[in-house]
Scaffold this active site. Structure first.
Site, PDB file in Angstrom:
ATOM      1  N   TYR A 440       0.954  -1.240  -0.029  1.00 11.91           N
ATOM      2  CA  TYR A 440       0.245   0.051  -0.164  1.00 11.91           C
ATOM      3  C   TYR A 440       1.085   1.100   0.343  1.00 11.91           C
ATOM      4  CZ  TYR A 440      -0.115  -0.669   5.500  1.00 11.91           C
ATOM      5  OH  TYR A 440      -0.157  -0.052   6.550  1.00 11.91           O
ATOM      6  N   GLU A 441      -0.039   2.935  -0.268  1.00 11.32           N
ATOM      7  CA  GLU A 441       1.042   3.725  -0.630  1.00 11.32           C
ATOM      8  C   GLU A 441       2.025   3.761  -1.524  1.00 11.32           C
ATOM      9  OE1 GLU A 441      -0.606   5.874   1.184  1.00 11.32           O
ATOM     10  OE2 GLU A 441      -0.985   5.110   2.596  1.00 11.32           O
TER      11      GLU A 441
END
Lengths: 597, 597
Positions: A440-441
């Site tokens: 994620y990110e």
């Protein structure tokens, strides 16, 4: 059940020896971070994480979050009470602006605490973590009125925030966003669309949730240039600050994930919800990237945090588990067998973890210092330098520290043999939780592309040059001390590989961008090895200096030097291999016709 | 939902080009494995795995096994029916001795099928897998009467077998076993004790379970020299072959594991159960190791199997997922975005998988051939050579293929971005299932110690010399063909590193055994890189030959050569780094005092 002890002494060593906190006492916010204050925060914060958050980590994983038919979500047993304690103690206010009720401490201090929080309970830490990200975006692009309306309650943790970017068909490529924002006569917008993977999107921890949502306004360009950012509160906020009507946003389902079960990852349905434009129309992506950059550092912290807690538990097990004999003869002849920590191959796994954890802690806190300095250093030149450095190293911290954190969590699980595979021991949770940080990110592949495709050449390569000069400076400083050769010599060689790889990318990435893509991940890892190696040189120097000065805790500094030696022997050799992979170029991977896969 | 397609064409290529099945047509059991028979088995076996086992893999993971209060265990929906089909088609009888109802086909054919079975449903495949291991032990050390009593039903799959080694305090170090076997006047033993981690220990798939249990007889030495092996059937078997009384063995609980949820991992309580000594008293460990060696190859297959199925699904996703643009400009200008397979960094993950999978398939089937030849080759010299080779390479196949299988499963999951973390896509199951293969049947650390501490120097290093000569021979064969330089040159260099590392171990492992322990895992991986590299040289040579001879399927051979090129560019560089780590010795990891961890 797994246990956790906050590595307060090591954090303090890094703050002294690497960050050099005392050198910045003249800067705003640093003035309040006196050694006593910092010590108290680390110790009390550590205790909170050890005693309140760690005990509900495994149970939270097993129970997970529950969505009810009305769209509400219940967090696992103990989370609401722990969150109340978190609020009461003000742990969420550390770095926030005093104007909105924060303690206004340096980012580097908040980052140190956030490591402890993630180690003890990563899923819990994400609720305040997301809240901080949302606050950062409101700080950066919100109007004063918006800040005054939302920030005080968010800082106190009475409300939390979320980031709503992803849609089912749209992850990295935000130009594909379909969520619509229809302007209303009263200046608000009606937001309609579906967002997925929304961490902390719905929960029962507190009173309100402030969603930050990317959407396209009516008539906006249907690409990245037409994206705007909106505040969409779960409950509308009246002018007097009280909560008003329930907004038309609902959690449609929660995902069944590999890990971080105690954090609700929601599908959020916006059904004509009232939204407030924040920042300029069509400039939403810029605001989101402000938030994202801070978030990426935070994800790097999670990589370290999982490496640390997994390592700690592996050490305990390796000392306790009696099985077999040392190869050099019984270590405990009176017993039926020796603890498995006698084995070099077990120590290999432990030392891999320790060398990474301590190096990564130094890199991350040094990076967090750059975030502070980019805003608060005395001169524009210093601010610029700090900003250049952290810009360059953010993808390295996010990508390298999460790849290694997963690897260390896996190796620590391996120390347990079959028991590592069983839920009760908690090791598989660390692996499963660590896994998301690579994704994620921005996946780690995206980090690598960001590093190679954007950061490396940004501003004519100014940041890259500054970073190489910094490491070269540390090497020059070490020249006088023969005792440092064990780490400075391989660091110099690895830096040479990094410089050669950089040149190769500049030459070959221009003519064929696929060469840059093909080498991106290898380059990111190579820079990670150099970056941690740089930290180890600085730490080894400080450890020798402390011993020379007759520091009382010789065991700590001796262990630090042994770990530095391990890093030098076992981490640097990969630098040359990574360079060779990068220099192999893209031909072998692009030659395959799509149909032949 | 994830899908699976058995790589029949690639298996056949390996059987032709690497194994050279036709060369052994004169040997017992091989005679029956005509090209037509082999083709039919692979195709039909592949279909069975694709159509019957793959569809219940994810659902089996989600549902898991259920233990009832009476100690009985229910497998997930569909498993019993699928097992019935498995029995009806005789898939469990492929390699078994015709004397007991088997088809008597070569081990290499059964191994090829077992890859498909594990890829499609690893948890399912463990039921027949454990059964095969138990049959092998009974074959090896059982009396004729015992064989006649148990094998026919086990071969048909009407009964399955288990291996009971581990106890709560005792894993690798079997000398610590506490389970007791008390001799009875009728010649049987009463078995009392607790075994843990017993795969397939209890289930509802068929009529009976034949437990093979390690225990110490009354008065036996309380160490590895006092361990005996017992047959302990769930239902006692009457002389006429019918089932008799329920034995005093019960599943006390099933473990909550990270993966392989559809296989019941049981705590087995033996409460004075009737057991039958098999093989000589106090020689139980030898029998167990016969079984274990075959099982270790089987676990290596699981590593490959997880790498393969994860790769296949990542390819599908990378072709389907429309997101962003190729760095070299839009690949599909008419669409809003390109499929992510255009990106070199995505292809890096796919090609890492493909190069490993195809190389590992070759190594494993070549290894399985050695198992056949060790028993059936025409001359004692050939049998000896095959036995030496597979002895040496068993820990490499188990350790390297499972470490890489996990890595490839993880990288394939990464291709999915956030979707890879969500259960419905099935990628996280592959990672979780793959993880156990690094742990069971001896952790990979134990494999590395076995390789370095036992296999390397066994019989004066005869096997090691033979293996090095084999790879050198392949290099000499390639000398004439310049087209092979791309793989033969780096293989030669890596082989040089392996030889240097071997010398280093011989010199430094003697003086200090910790040096051997410290370098063991690096050595195992280095040998893995050489072993797969050797296979790639053989396969590249065969692919060129096929193209030279005007083979019709040019796409297949061209893809094979592209993948060989990828392996050469991206796998060999690690060899030098591994050698450097090994040559760093044990000092840095042994220096840390235990208390300082």
């Amino acid at each position: 059940m797994p246990a956790y002890r906050a590595p307060v002494q090591d954090t303090q060593f890094v703050l002294d020896a690497v960050v050099g906190l005392d050198r910045y006492a003249n800067l705003p916010t640093f003035a309040d971070a006196s050694p006593d204050v910092v010590k108290a925060i680390l110790e009390e914060g550590g205790k909170f994480c050890e005693q309140v958050l760690a005990p509900i980590n495994l149970s939270g994983d097993i129970e997970g979050c529950t969505r009810h038919d009305d769209g509400s979500v219940t967090t696992p047993a103990g989370f609401k009470a722990a969150y109340q304690q978190f609020m009461d103690a003000g742990w969420g206010t550390l770095m926030a602006d005093p104007e909105w009720g924060g303690q206004g401490l340096p980012y580097v201090i908040g980052t140190a605490f956030s490591e402890y929080m993630s180690s003890s309970n990563m899923a819990f830490g994400m609720y305040p973590g997301l809240n901080e990200g949302a606050q950062a975006a409101i700080e950066a692009v919100g109007s004063h009125e918006q800040k005054a309306k939302y920030l005080p309650n968010m800082v106190q943790g009475r409300w939390t925030g979320t980031m709503n970017l992803t849609e089912p068909h749209c992850g990295t490529d935000l130009g594909l966003i379909r969520t619509r924002a229809e302007p209303q006569p009263d200046g608000t917008h009606r937001i309609t669309g579906t967002k997925i993977f929304i961490s902390a999107g719905e929960h029962d921890l507190n009173d309100n949730i402030i969603h930050l949502v990317l959407a396209k306004t009516t008539g906006a360009p249907d690409n990245v240039k037409g994206i705007s950012l909106f505040i969409v509160p779960k409950f509308l906020v009246n002018d007097d600050g009280s909560l008003g009507a329930r907004n038309a946003v609902k959690c449609g389902s929660i995902e069944h994930k590999m890990g971080i079960h105690a954090n609700a990852t929601c599908v959020m349905n916006y059904d004509g919800a009232t939204g407030y434009l924040i920042g300029e129309e069509n400039k939403g992506l810029r605001a989101m990237f402000i938030m994202m950059n801070a978030a990426r550092l935070g994800v790097g912290v999670q990589g370290l945090a999982m490496g640390e807690v997994a390592y700690q538990n592996a050490v305990t097990y390796a000392k306790d588990r009696i099985q077999g004999r040392a190869l050099t003869g019984p270590a405990d002849p009176a017993a039926k067998a020796d603890p498995i920590i006698v084995h070099a191959d077990v120590r290999r796994m432990l030392m891999d973890g320790r060398a990474f954890n301590e190096g990564a802690r130094a890199l991350i806190l040094w990076g967090a210092l750059q975030v502070d300095l980019a805003k608060k250093a005395a001169t524009p030149e210093e601010r610029q330098l700090a900003d250049d450095l952290i810009s360059l190293l953010t993808p390295v911290i996010k990508g390298y520290c999460t790849d290694k954190g997963y690897e260390i969590a896996t190796a620590s699980q391996q120390v347990f043999g079959g028991h590592g595979y069983i839920r009760e021991w908690g090791m598989d949770q660390f692996v499963r939780d660590a896994r998301i940080a690579q994704i994620y990110e921005g996946t780690n592949g995206i980090q690598a592309m960001d590093l190679v495709g954007r950061k490396l050449g940004q501003n004519g390569g100014r940041g890259t040059q500054a970073y190489l000069a910094l490491v070269n400076g540390a090497l020059a400083d070490a020249k006088g001390d023969e005792r440092l050769n064990f780490v400075s010599a391989p660091l110099e060689k690895a830096l040479g590989d990094l410089q050669a790889a950089t040149m190769w990318l500049l030459q070959n990435g221009m003519t064929n961008p696929d060469n840059a893509g093909a080498g991106a991940t290898a380059y990111l890892h190579l820079m990670g090895i150099v970056a941690l190696g740089h930290m180890w040189l600085v730490m080894a120097k400080a450890a020798f200096a402390a011993l020379d000065e007759g520091a009382s805790d010789t065991d700590f500094y001796t262990a630090k030097l042994i770990t530095a030696r391990y890093y030098a022997a076992r981490y640097f050799p990969d630098a040359r291999a990574l360079r060779a992979k990068l220099e192999a170029g893209s031909e072998a991977m692009m030659a395959m016709p799509v149909a032949a896969f």
